[in-house]
Write a protein that holds these residues in place. Structure first.
Motif: not given
Length: 369
Positions: A286-311
């Motif tokens: 997120x480049x230390x930006x509050x909105x950028x980090x929020x988007x990064x956190x959501x992206x991280x959660x998205x990858x973890x959630x959808x990664x289970x489906x890939x298995x």
């Protein structure tokens, strides 16, 4: 009114666009090497990630990730690497859980008390590294890593039956926090969103305001850019180092609160660990930006959630980890490439302006002669 800067807008858009394209290309290549269809993988992730239950799960997962990223970013803005967020939030959550389980007060009193204790413990634990850096010159990287181990060992010692924990099957955990001190939830379908989302929003807003709109934030960023210049302007570098580490630890103390107050209601041997290290990746993303980090956190959660489906689709379980690493690397490299390109472009423009002014002076000199 500020003049529209086309080149600046192009550079601002170009960095994330370059990172996105590079991440997609590299990730597709990695998936292709495994013998699987990368486009089908992306379709599965998108299809599963937009479901309502997945969206709630992603938001709840992103809350502690975002808080950890903000804690790390405070240090980054000061040019400090607080790698001890993981230990700080765990020792803070443990102390807050012990206090919460020992008291039976009205929720409007006990919840703020639990939060204050968590923030205070995190601030003290991180402040130790700041004091050692300013008084003894010890790198904050070394001290925070060591403090992580000390925090884990301290928790392990007290988290035993007969000390500060009770045994529950194969697990040990602190006494449960009373129901009156549970944090509220936001009703949604099919599952509720954790009320600690409000805590994350307030923290992000405070981070943006304090570091970007106050004299203190200016001094903190000035010290991070150049200690000698900041010191020459009257800023106490040592005081700013300690203060920034304390603030970073204070926010780190909140990282465990979404789990403690919205999910587990105690601290046990199954309490989440490693969130602090995830926060480092998200702060970079997120480049230390509050909105950028929020988007990064959501992206991280998205990858973890959808990664289970890939298995379930017979993709390698390591694919998600590869994606996360590739995305962070692509973002860091893309922004650095764009920054250097922008710097060269500015230097060229300045050179052209200076040359133009020199030609004008020569013409005036010729006319005068």
């Amino acid at each position: 009114m500020k003049k529209f800067d086309k080149d600046r807008v192009i550079l601002a858009i170009g960095a994330p666009l370059l990172a996105l394209v590079a991440a997609l290309v590299i990730t597709s290549g990695v998936i292709g090497v495994t013998g699987k269809d990368p486009f089908h993988a992306f379709y599965v992730m998108l299809d599963f990630g937009i479901k309502s239950d997945s969206q709630v799960w992603i938001i709840n997962k992103a809350i502690p990730y975002y808080l950890a990223a903000v804690a790390v970013a405070i240090g980054f803005r000061m040019n400090l690497f607080n790698i001890g967020v993981d230990g700080q939030y765990r020792i803070a959550a443990f102390c807050a859980a012990v206090l919460g389980g020992a008291l039976t007060l009205p929720g409007f009193v006990q919840i703020p008390l639990i939060l204050l204790v968590a923030m205070a413990v995190g601030a003290v634990w991180s402040g130790i590294a700041g004091l050692l850096k300013t008084n003894r010159g010890v790198s904050e990287v070394v001290t925070t890593i060591m403090l992580n181990f000390i925090a884990a060992s301290t928790i392990g010692y007290f988290l035993q039956d007969g000390r500060l924990a009770v045994k529950d099957g194969n697990l040990f955990h602190t006494p449960d926090i009373p129901a009156s001190s549970h944090f509220f939830t936001i009703p949604t379908t099919p599952d509720p969103i954790d009320g600690t989302l409000i805590l994350a929003v307030v923290t992000g807003a405070a981070y943006w305001f304090v570091l970007g709109r106050t004299r203190f934030g200016f001094d903190l960023r000035a010290v991070g850019r150049s200690e000698s210049a900041a010191s020459a302007s009257g800023v106490s570098v040592k005081r700013m180092v300690v203060t920034s580490m304390v603030l970073s630890g204070l926010v780190a103390g909140l990282v465990g609160m979404p789990t403690l107050l919205n999910k587990s209601f105690n601290y046990g041997t199954d309490f989440p660990a490693g969130i602090g290290f995830t926060g480092i990746a998200i702060a970079l993303l997120g480049r230390n930006h509050p909105i950028g980090m929020a988007l990064g956190a959501l992206l991280w959660g998205f990858l973890e959630r959808t990664g289970t489906q890939l298995e379930f689709e017979e993709y390698a379980q390591e694919i998600v980890g590869v994606m996360q690493g590739v995305i962070v690397l692509c973002v860091v490299i893309a922004y650095e490439v764009v920054r250097r390109y922008g710097l060269r472009m500015q230097q060229r423009q300045v050179g052209e302006q200076l040359a133009k002014q020199a030609r004008k002076r020569e013409k005036k000199a010729e006319v005068s002669a």
